[in-house]
Design an enzyme around this catalytic site. Structure first.
Site, mmCIF file in Angstrom:
data_model
loop_
_atom_site.group_PDB
_atom_site.id
_atom_site.type_symbol
_atom_site.label_atom_id
_atom_site.label_comp_id
_atom_site.label_asym_id
_atom_site.label_seq_id
_atom_site.Cartn_x
_atom_site.Cartn_y
_atom_site.Cartn_z
ATOM 1 N N HIS A 192 0.841 -1.208 0.000
ATOM 2 C CA HIS A 192 0.000 0.000 0.000
ATOM 3 C C HIS A 192 0.867 1.246 0.000
ATOM 4 O O HIS A 192 2.054 1.189 0.305
ATOM 5 C CB HIS A 192 -0.882 0.010 1.254
ATOM 6 C CG HIS A 192 -0.067 0.085 2.512
ATOM 7 N ND1 HIS A 192 0.382 -1.052 3.157
ATOM 8 C CD2 HIS A 192 0.413 1.130 3.204
ATOM 9 C CE1 HIS A 192 1.103 -0.686 4.192
ATOM 10 N NE2 HIS A 192 1.151 0.639 4.261
ATOM 11 N N HIS A 212 5.120 6.613 -1.370
ATOM 12 C CA HIS A 212 5.853 5.379 -1.700
ATOM 13 C C HIS A 212 5.072 4.156 -1.274
ATOM 14 O O HIS A 212 4.134 4.255 -0.477
ATOM 15 C CB HIS A 212 7.189 5.373 -0.952
ATOM 16 C CG HIS A 212 6.984 5.268 0.529
ATOM 17 N ND1 HIS A 212 6.700 6.363 1.309
ATOM 18 C CD2 HIS A 212 6.950 4.188 1.352
ATOM 19 C CE1 HIS A 212 6.509 5.967 2.552
ATOM 20 N NE2 HIS A 212 6.644 4.656 2.615
#
Ligand code: A2P
Length: 223
Positions: free
Chosen positions: A69, A155
Site C-alpha cells: 500500500h 511510496h
C-alpha cells in the site's frame, strides 16, 4: 445519551489489488535478484553486510510487508497529530472505497529499506495531507525536504531489513531525493528497467524507463 465518536484507523492509504500486488512483487524481486549480482553493487556490499567480500541475497535481506500500500495519513487510532481532521475531510470521506491507479516511477534500495516511489496525480495529491512529507524528518534534512514538491514522500514499502520499521522507507526516499537535487549522484548503471544510481552509504535509486502502474483502492486500515 452521548454519541460515541467514530473510531480512527491505524492509517489511510491506497491498497494494491491482490493481482496487482503479485505482479509488482514479481517485477521488483527480479530487480533485487539482478542488483546483488552487479559489480557496482558488490563494490559497496560492506554497506549492507558490514564486511568486505561477503555476499548478500537481497531477496532474503528484506522482509516482505503483508499488504502492499501507499500510506496517505498515519493516524495511529487518533494519537497522531491531525488524524481526526484528516478523517473528516470531505475529499477523504468521498474517496473511501474508490479506485485509483498509482504510478511507480522509481525504486529505492538502502541497507534499511526497499521501496517504490509513487508519482501522485493532482487528484491523488488532494488526499495527501499537508505537511505529511516532513513528518518525523531529522532537523538537518528539513530544509531540503521543504524544497521538494508536495507528495515527494509517497511510496510503497516493498521490504525492510531486520529490525527496521516501515516508516523508514519514506525517510530513506526523501534523503535520496535531497541528495539527487544537490547533484550528489555517483556511479550510474544502465539496466533493463532503467537507470540505476548510487548515492553513497548504500543508497541506490532506480529511475524506471517506463512507470509501473498499479490499480488500488483508497481505504482505511486497522489492525
Ligand atoms: P510506510 O507507509 O512507510 O510503509 P505500522 O505497522 O508500523 O504501525 O505502520 C503502518 C503503516 O503506516 C506502514 O505502512 C508505515 O510505513 C506507516 N507509518 C507508520 N508510522 C508512520 C509515521 N510516523 N508516519 C507516516 N507513516 C507511518
Amino acid at each position: 445519551t452521548k454519541q460515541k465518536e467514530p473510531e480512527l484507523p491505524l492509517f489511510f492509504g491506497w491498497f494494491l489489488l491482490p493481482e496487482e500486488e503479485e505482479r509488482i512483487k514479481c517485477a521488483t524481486m527480479d530487480f533485487l535478484k539482478t542488483l546483488d549480482t552487479l559489480e557496482a553493487f558488490k563494490e559497496h556490499i560492506s554497506e549492507f553486510t558490514g564486511e568486505v567480500a561477503k555476499e548478500v541475497d537481497l531477496e532474503q535481506y528484506f522482509q516482505n510487508p503483508l499488504q502492499l500500500h501507499c500510506t496517505t495519513k498515519f493516524c495511529d487510532y487518533g494519537k497522531a497529530e491531525g488524524a481526526k481532521e484528516y478523517a473528516e475531510l470531505q475529499v477523504v470521506k468521498e474517496s473511501l472505497a474508490t479506485s485509483y491507479e498509482l504510478s511507480v516511477t522509481a525504486l529505492i534500495v538502502t541497507p534499511r529499506t526497499f521501496g517504490a516511489r509513487v508519482a501522485l496525480t493532482e487528484t491523488q495529491l488532494k488526499l495527501w495531507p499537508e505537511g505529511a512529507d516532513k513528518e518525523g524528518v531529522a532537523p538537518a534534512l528539513l530544509p531540503s525536504v521543504e524544497a521538494l514538491p508536495a507528495g515527494s514522500r509517497a511510496h510503497v514499502t516493498l521490504g525492510c531489513s531486520a529490525g527496521v520499521e516501515e516508516v523508514q522507507t519514506g525517510l530513506d526516499l526523501l534523503e535520496i531525493l535531497a541528495l539527487q537535487k544537490e547533484g550528489k549522484e555517483g556511479t550510474q548503471v544502465e539496466m533493463d528497467l532503467g537507470t540505476l544510481t548510487y548515492l553513497s552509504e548504500g543508497r541506490w535509486f532506480l529511475t524506471l524507463r517506463e512507470p509501473i502502474t498499479a490499480d488500488t483502492t483508497f481505504t482505511s486500515f486497522s489492525d
